[in-house]
Design a protein around this motif. Structure first.
Motif, PDB file in Angstrom:
ATOM      1  N   LEU A  82      21.021  52.189 -87.027  1.00 37.15           N
ATOM      2  CA  LEU A  82      19.683  52.062 -86.448  1.00 37.15           C
ATOM      3  C   LEU A  82      19.195  50.645 -86.706  1.00 37.15           C
ATOM      4  O   LEU A  82      19.241  50.170 -87.838  1.00 37.15           O
ATOM      5  N   GLU A  83      18.698  49.973 -85.663  1.00 28.41           N
ATOM      6  CA  GLU A  83      18.277  48.583 -85.786  1.00 28.41           C
ATOM      7  C   GLU A  83      16.880  48.395 -85.220  1.00 28.41           C
ATOM      8  O   GLU A  83      16.472  49.081 -84.269  1.00 28.41           O
ATOM      9  N   MET A  84      16.101  47.479 -85.812  1.00 27.24           N
ATOM     10  CA  MET A  84      14.810  47.101 -85.239  1.00 27.24           C
ATOM     11  C   MET A  84      15.024  46.671 -83.784  1.00 27.24           C
ATOM     12  O   MET A  84      16.002  45.992 -83.465  1.00 27.24           O
ATOM     13  N   THR A  85      14.107  47.055 -82.914  1.00 26.99           N
ATOM     14  CA  THR A  85      14.298  46.784 -81.485  1.00 26.99           C
ATOM     15  C   THR A  85      14.116  45.311 -81.130  1.00 26.99           C
ATOM     16  O   THR A  85      14.620  44.849 -80.111  1.00 26.99           O
ATOM     17  N   GLU A  86      13.394  44.554 -81.963  1.00 26.49           N
ATOM     18  CA  GLU A  86      13.200  43.129 -81.731  1.00 26.49           C
ATOM     19  C   GLU A  86      12.870  42.434 -83.036  1.00 26.49           C
ATOM     20  O   GLU A  86      12.619  43.080 -84.058  1.00 26.49           O
ATOM     21  N   GLU A  87      12.896  41.113 -83.019  1.00 24.28           N
ATOM     22  CA  GLU A  87      12.603  40.348 -84.223  1.00 24.28           C
ATOM     23  C   GLU A  87      11.134  40.437 -84.597  1.00 24.28           C
ATOM     24  O   GLU A  87      10.262  40.595 -83.737  1.00 24.28           O
ATOM     25  N   TYR A  88      10.881  40.315 -85.894  1.00 22.40           N
ATOM     26  CA  TYR A  88       9.521  40.264 -86.410  1.00 22.40           C
ATOM     27  C   TYR A  88       9.418  39.103 -87.391  1.00 22.40           C
ATOM     28  O   TYR A  88      10.284  38.931 -88.254  1.00 22.40           O
ATOM     29  N   THR A  89       8.347  38.302 -87.268  1.00 21.43           N
ATOM     30  CA  THR A  89       8.096  37.210 -88.193  1.00 21.43           C
ATOM     31  C   THR A  89       6.981  37.620 -89.139  1.00 21.43           C
ATOM     32  O   THR A  89       5.841  37.808 -88.707  1.00 21.43           O
ATOM     33  N   PRO A  90       7.262  37.789 -90.422  1.00 18.80           N
ATOM     34  CA  PRO A  90       6.264  38.316 -91.362  1.00 18.80           C
ATOM     35  C   PRO A  90       5.169  37.316 -91.690  1.00 18.80           C
ATOM     36  O   PRO A  90       5.350  36.096 -91.613  1.00 18.80           O
ATOM     37  N   SER A  91       4.011  37.869 -92.076  1.00 19.69           N
ATOM     38  CA  SER A  91       2.877  37.073 -92.551  1.00 19.69           C
ATOM     39  C   SER A  91       2.001  37.976 -93.389  1.00 19.69           C
ATOM     40  O   SER A  91       2.030  39.203 -93.243  1.00 19.69           O
ATOM     41  N   ALA A  92       1.190  37.383 -94.281  1.00 17.69           N
ATOM     42  CA  ALA A  92       0.279  38.178 -95.104  1.00 17.69           C
ATOM     43  C   ALA A  92      -0.809  38.769 -94.217  1.00 17.69           C
ATOM     44  O   ALA A  92      -1.555  38.022 -93.571  1.00 17.69           O
ATOM     45  N   PRO A  93      -0.934  40.089 -94.117  1.00 14.67           N
ATOM     46  CA  PRO A  93      -1.879  40.705 -93.179  1.00 14.67           C
ATOM     47  C   PRO A  93      -3.323  40.256 -93.361  1.00 14.67           C
ATOM     48  O   PRO A  93      -4.056  40.106 -92.391  1.00 14.67           O
ATOM     49  N   SER A  94      -3.733  40.035 -94.621  1.00 17.17           N
ATOM     50  CA  SER A  94      -5.120  39.643 -94.873  1.00 17.17           C
ATOM     51  C   SER A  94      -5.298  38.136 -94.850  1.00 17.17           C
ATOM     52  O   SER A  94      -6.410  37.634 -95.010  1.00 17.17           O
ATOM     53  N   ARG A 102       5.939  45.885 -93.744  1.00 14.32           N
ATOM     54  CA  ARG A 102       5.921  46.190 -92.310  1.00 14.32           C
ATOM     55  C   ARG A 102       6.814  47.396 -92.038  1.00 14.32           C
ATOM     56  O   ARG A 102       7.942  47.483 -92.534  1.00 14.32           O
ATOM     57  N   CYS A 103       6.301  48.341 -91.245  1.00 15.76           N
ATOM     58  CA  CYS A 103       7.043  49.549 -90.908  1.00 15.76           C
ATOM     59  C   CYS A 103       7.525  49.498 -89.462  1.00 15.76           C
ATOM     60  O   CYS A 103       6.790  49.086 -88.562  1.00 15.76           O
ATOM     61  N   PHE A 104       8.740  49.956 -89.263  1.00 16.05           N
ATOM     62  CA  PHE A 104       9.356  49.986 -87.940  1.00 16.05           C
ATOM     63  C   PHE A 104       9.903  51.389 -87.685  1.00 16.05           C
ATOM     64  O   PHE A 104      10.598  51.953 -88.539  1.00 16.05           O
ATOM     65  N   PRO A 126      18.114  37.683 -95.001  1.00 21.86           N
ATOM     66  CA  PRO A 126      18.023  37.904 -96.449  1.00 21.86           C
ATOM     67  C   PRO A 126      17.059  36.961 -97.154  1.00 21.86           C
ATOM     68  O   PRO A 126      16.678  37.231 -98.299  1.00 21.86           O
ATOM     69  N   GLU A 127      16.653  35.867 -96.516  1.00 14.92           N
ATOM     70  CA  GLU A 127      15.751  34.929 -97.170  1.00 14.92           C
ATOM     71  C   GLU A 127      14.340  35.487 -97.332  1.00 14.92           C
ATOM     72  O   GLU A 127      13.569  34.997 -98.154  1.00 14.92           O
ATOM     73  N   VAL A 128      13.981  36.485 -96.537  1.00 14.32           N
ATOM     74  CA  VAL A 128      12.622  37.024 -96.620  1.00 14.32           C
ATOM     75  C   VAL A 128      12.581  38.503 -96.956  1.00 14.32           C
ATOM     76  O   VAL A 128      11.525  39.030 -97.297  1.00 14.32           O
ATOM     77  N   VAL A 129      13.701  39.203 -96.864  1.00 13.56           N
ATOM     78  CA  VAL A 129      13.714  40.651 -97.105  1.00 13.56           C
ATOM     79  C   VAL A 129      13.813  40.918 -98.599  1.00 13.56           C
ATOM     80  O   VAL A 129      14.843  40.678 -99.223  1.00 13.56           O
ATOM     81  N   HIS A 130      12.719  41.434 -99.175  1.00 14.36           N
ATOM     82  CA  HIS A 130      12.638  41.704-100.612  1.00 14.36           C
ATOM     83  C   HIS A 130      13.259  43.051-100.940  1.00 14.36           C
ATOM     84  O   HIS A 130      14.020  43.189-101.884  1.00 14.36           O
ATOM     85  N   HIS A 131      12.896  44.074-100.188  1.00 11.71           N
ATOM     86  CA  HIS A 131      13.553  45.362-100.297  1.00 11.71           C
ATOM     87  C   HIS A 131      13.204  46.196 -99.079  1.00 11.71           C
ATOM     88  O   HIS A 131      12.329  45.838 -98.296  1.00 11.71           O
ATOM     89  N   VAL A 132      13.894  47.321 -98.910  1.00  8.72           N
ATOM     90  CA  VAL A 132      13.709  48.197 -97.748  1.00  8.72           C
ATOM     91  C   VAL A 132      13.634  49.643 -98.229  1.00  8.72           C
ATOM     92  O   VAL A 132      14.407  50.064 -99.093  1.00  8.72           O
ATOM     93  N   GLN A 216       8.010  31.694 -94.058  1.00  9.62           N
ATOM     94  CA  GLN A 216       8.065  32.743 -93.046  1.00  9.62           C
ATOM     95  C   GLN A 216       9.153  32.425 -92.031  1.00  9.62           C
ATOM     96  O   GLN A 216       9.213  31.316 -91.515  1.00  9.62           O
ATOM     97  N   SER A 217       9.986  33.407 -91.766  1.00  8.30           N
ATOM     98  CA  SER A 217      10.987  33.265 -90.715  1.00  8.30           C
ATOM     99  C   SER A 217      11.337  34.654 -90.196  1.00  8.30           C
ATOM    100  O   SER A 217      11.163  35.659 -90.886  1.00  8.30           O
ATOM    101  N   ALA A 218      11.815  34.698 -88.968  1.00  6.78           N
ATOM    102  CA  ALA A 218      12.003  35.962 -88.262  1.00  6.78           C
ATOM    103  C   ALA A 218      13.109  36.809 -88.887  1.00  6.78           C
ATOM    104  O   ALA A 218      14.068  36.301 -89.470  1.00  6.78           O
ATOM    105  N   ASP A 219      12.951  38.126 -88.734  1.00  5.09           N
ATOM    106  CA  ASP A 219      13.918  39.081 -89.264  1.00  5.09           C
ATOM    107  C   ASP A 219      14.155  40.193 -88.257  1.00  5.09           C
ATOM    108  O   ASP A 219      13.255  40.597 -87.512  1.00  5.09           O
ATOM    109  N   ARG A 220      15.391  40.679 -88.233  1.00  4.86           N
ATOM    110  CA  ARG A 220      15.719  41.892 -87.469  1.00  4.86           C
ATOM    111  C   ARG A 220      16.765  42.664 -88.278  1.00  4.86           C
ATOM    112  O   ARG A 220      17.955  42.411 -88.174  1.00  4.86           O
ATOM    113  N   SER A 221      16.281  43.579 -89.086  1.00  4.99           N
ATOM    114  CA  SER A 221      17.149  44.313 -90.006  1.00  4.99           C
ATOM    115  C   SER A 221      17.607  45.637 -89.402  1.00  4.99           C
ATOM    116  O   SER A 221      17.053  46.118 -88.403  1.00  4.99           O
TER     117      SER A 221
END
Length: 416
Positions: A82-94, A102-104, A126-132, A216-221
């Motif tokens: 199962l894969e994310m349908t598209e890339e996501y670039t993370p940012s602090a929501p507040s 972020r939930c997918f 892997p540079e931005v993914v802390h855990h899943v 911040q950089s894009a991810d598709r896990s």
């Protein structure tokens, strides 16, 4: 199944609604360690008593970690991806802080019941993914999850703590998460003869904790799930949660800091994590009032139905020092299920225990000790003022959580 590529019942129910931040968890199902980008402790945890400065773990080091090992399939097991349908670039929501949860929503295309028997995560960046963390979304919750997904232009939705899906946090005696993963973690499998039941139509929420300390950089896990047909005679496993409040005061010599008052610390927590910050207060309803500022915290729960404990894990963050889980504490039937007297943040995996049967009314107690002096030794706290520490999601906040793998008496096996 189609292929896919991609103390009191009332008080406890109230508490569960706010227990959404229980998931920086070590993975009672997955049995993995959680690794941060700036907060790794290397070597023997005892060495922190007189340590050299531990090295930072930078993004490049995380990226260079080899993929986790894939385990041989057992008889009757298969894998789906199962894969994310598209890339996501993370940012602090507040706009403040260094964490983005972020939930997918992922659809495994289940047209029949199956058993989940293991998992692996393939991080896109892997540079931005802390855990899943992987959460179960029951068939009657799927539309609510889709509605969350459609609220924003970006893929997925903000979900500090749990999945954020209405009704998903229904019972802390049967938590909705399926598995957990951290960088370098191998594929995991549940013990032989056991599985987690997924009904036809069930979907999966993949919660990714992005750490923004390195930008911040894009991810598709993606995730890979091991499964068996629902007709197999397996014993259902469940995740039993044992959280306790955290009320760690500043050290006396540093107690004049702006965040050393509890009220100020709570304001800071709400600014960073919104409604999820309420867990810091609600845990007192679950565990009982009267726990004031202290390095040691505890919570006792009574077992509500007969069950067998098969595994145990603990979870704290960087200021954690000791954690234990004890059955029937202070009685002739006392038995220690978990006892870690020198906490190692990089070794949080679930440990199998000799099966222990507990009857309704027997007790389980989690106890944690946190110590402020550890912030003087770890790079993650560099430049930060001391603060009154509460239960919170960030790596520099704290948790006290025991998790158990349990099988409940009288559950059907095989097809429902």
């Amino acid at each position: 199944m189609s292929g896919a590529t991609t103390g009191r019942p009332g008080v406890r129910r109230l508490a569960v609604l706010a227990l959404t931040c229980l998931l920086a968890v070590a993975g009672v199902v997955a049995g993995v360690a959680v690794l941060g980008t700036d907060d790794r402790r290397d070597g023997d945890p005892a060495s922190v008593l007189s340590p050299v400065d531990p090295p930072e773990v930078v993004a490049e080091q995380l990226s260079s970690l080899p993929p986790g090992k894939e385990l041989p399939l057992r008889r009757g097991e298969k894998r789906m991806s199962l894969e994310m349908t598209e890339e996501y670039t993370p940012s602090a929501p507040s706009g403040d802080g260094t964490d983005d949860y972020r939930c997918f929503l992922l659809d495994p295309g289940l047209d029949e019941d199956v058993w989940l028997t293991g998992s692996q995560v393939v991080p896109g960046n892997p540079e931005v993914v802390h855990h899943v963390i992987l959460f179960r979304v029951e068939p009657d919750q799927v539309e609510a999850a889709r509605a969350l997904d459609h609220k924003t232009v970006d893929p997925g939705w903000t979900c500090f703590g749990g999945s954020g899906v209405e009704g998903a946090a229904a019972n802390i005696s049967d938590a909705s998460w399926l598995a957990a993963w951290a960088p370098g973690g191998d594929e995991t499998q549940l013990r032989d003869g056991h599985g987690i039941r997924l009904e036809a139509g069930t979907q999966v929420v993949m919660q990714v904790h992005y750490n923004l300390l390195r930008g911040q950089s894009a991810d598709r896990s993606a995730t890979r799930l091991r499964w068996m047909p629902g007709s197999r005679d397996l014993t259902p496993l469940h995740t039993y949660l044992m959280p306790a409040p955290v009320e760690l005061p500043c050290r006396a010599a540093r107690s004049d800091g702006p965040l050393c008052e509890r009220d100020a610390a709570m304001v800071d927590l709400r600014r960073r994590f919104g409604a999820a910050a309420s867990t810091a207060d609600v845990l007192h309803l679950l565990c009982g009032e009267g726990q004031g500022p202290s390095e040691t915290t505890t919570c006792t729960r009574r077992v509500s139905q007969p069950m067998t404990v098969l595994g145990a894990a603990g979870h704290m963050h960087l200021l954690g020092r000791e954690i234990s889980v004890v059955a029937n504490a202070g009685t002739p039937e006392e038995r220690t299920l978990l006892d870690i007297d020198q906490w190692d943040f990089d070794d949080q995996g679930s440990k199998p225990v000799e099966p222990l049967r507990l009857e309704a009314g027997e007790t389980l107690t989690v106890t944690c000790t946190h110590q402020q002096w550890l912030r003087d030794k770890l790079p993650a706290f560099a430049g930060q003022e001391e603060k009154y520490v509460l239960w919170g999601e960030g790596s520099t906040d704290e948790m006290c959580l025991g998790t158990l793998q349990v099988a409940y008496d009288g559950e059907p096996v095989g097809r429902f």
